[in-house]
Motif scaffolding. Structure first.
Motif, PDB file in Angstrom:
ATOM      1  N   GLU A  29       1.258  -0.902  -0.385  1.00 23.15           N
ATOM      2  CA  GLU A  29       0.429   0.689   0.023  1.00 23.15           C
ATOM      3  C   GLU A  29       1.132   1.103  -0.286  1.00 23.15           C
ATOM      4  O   GLU A  29       0.326   2.267  -0.772  1.00 23.15           O
ATOM      5  CB  GLU A  29      -1.077   0.120   0.936  1.00 23.15           C
TER       6      GLU A  29
ATOM      7  N   GLN B  68       2.587   1.310  -3.415  1.00 22.57           N
ATOM      8  CA  GLN B  68       1.041   2.221  -4.310  1.00 22.57           C
ATOM      9  C   GLN B  68       1.293   3.731  -4.172  1.00 22.57           C
ATOM     10  O   GLN B  68       1.036   4.648  -5.169  1.00 22.57           O
ATOM     11  CB  GLN B  68      -0.169   2.051  -3.896  1.00 22.57           C
TER      12      GLN B  68
ATOM     13  N   GLU C  65       4.284   5.033  -6.096  1.00 24.18           N
ATOM     14  CA  GLU C  65       4.214   5.450  -7.439  1.00 24.18           C
ATOM     15  C   GLU C  65       3.021   6.623  -7.750  1.00 24.18           C
ATOM     16  O   GLU C  65       3.543   6.534  -8.461  1.00 24.18           O
ATOM     17  CB  GLU C  65       3.222   3.793  -7.947  1.00 24.18           C
TER      18      GLU C  65
ATOM     19  N   ASN D 202       8.111  -1.782  -2.893  1.00 29.28           N
ATOM     20  CA  ASN D 202       7.391  -3.135  -3.355  1.00 29.28           C
ATOM     21  C   ASN D 202       8.186  -4.344  -3.877  1.00 29.28           C
ATOM     22  O   ASN D 202       7.670  -6.248  -3.499  1.00 29.28           O
ATOM     23  CB  ASN D 202       6.789  -3.114  -5.096  1.00 29.28           C
TER      24      ASN D 202
ATOM     25  N   ARG E  71       2.563  -3.883 -10.422  1.00 30.18           N
ATOM     26  CA  ARG E  71       3.221  -3.072  -9.939  1.00 30.18           C
ATOM     27  C   ARG E  71       4.468  -3.083 -10.402  1.00 30.18           C
ATOM     28  O   ARG E  71       5.128  -1.896 -10.467  1.00 30.18           O
ATOM     29  CB  ARG E  71       3.272  -2.369  -8.533  1.00 30.18           C
TER      30      ARG E  71
END
Length: 184
Positions: A6, A9, A12, A24, A46
């Motif tokens: 999370e 993310q 990103e 990641n 991802r």
């Protein structure tokens, strides 16, 4: 692993790709292959996007392929819900397949003849996999549909041409197959 994913993310989304990639990788290392199959799929996907942002194409393709392989393993366990004529599986996973095809097509334009043909066929096969999944979902019960279409696309008469459009979010690519050759 989930918390690290999370946070990756968030990085990103903030276009902090190096930090996102490190987090990641840590998230992937924290989970086992048997646990959290949906999380593994999300993390590998991802990973592909992040490597692509770093222009590490071989690593990006490998990560996308691992994500797609994982989809093939777990997709029969994903519940199907239909909205607006599309299954939840199509809506959720088609972007993964199209991102991989997009990367293959982009890279193919810079390759020598043999590598280019290989990448173009691989991109076409990824798109064919989406179509096969759609057909299986449409028929219900996700019956096994044998992928004979790829063999037909590769083994055509020398004087016959097959036009194969690939619709991506930002463009349409057209592949033209004649005999054993395929061009972009």
């Amino acid at each position: 692993g989930e918390i690290l994913g999370e946070i990756a993310q968030l990085y990103e989304n903030a276009q902090r790709y190096d930090e996102a990639l490190q987090l990641n990788k840590q998230a992937l290392a924290a989970i086992t292959k048997e646990s959290a199959p949906d999380l593994r799929l999300e993390l590998e996907w991802r990973q592909g996007r992040l490597f692509r942002h770093r222009n590490d194409i071989s690593e990006a393709l490998a990560a996308y392929q691992r994500a797609i392989n994982h989809v093939e393993i777990i997709r029969h366990d994903i519940p199907l819900v239909y909205r607006n004529g599309q299954s939840s599986l199509q809506t959720t996973l088609t972007p993964l397949y199209k991102q991989m095809a997009d990367l293959l097509l982009t890279q193919a334009s810079t390759q020598s003849k043999a590598d280019k043909i290989s990448m173009l066929r691989r991109a076409r096969n990824v798109i064919e996999r989406i179509k096969q999944t759609e057909l299986e979902d449409f028929l219900g019960g996700r019956r096994a549909i044998h992928p004979v279409r790829n063999a037909l696309l590769d083994e055509i008469e020398p004087k016959t041409a097959i036009l194969y459009p690939i619709i991506l979010p930002d463009r349409v690519e057209l592949l033209v197959s004649t005999g054993n050759d395929i061009q972009q």
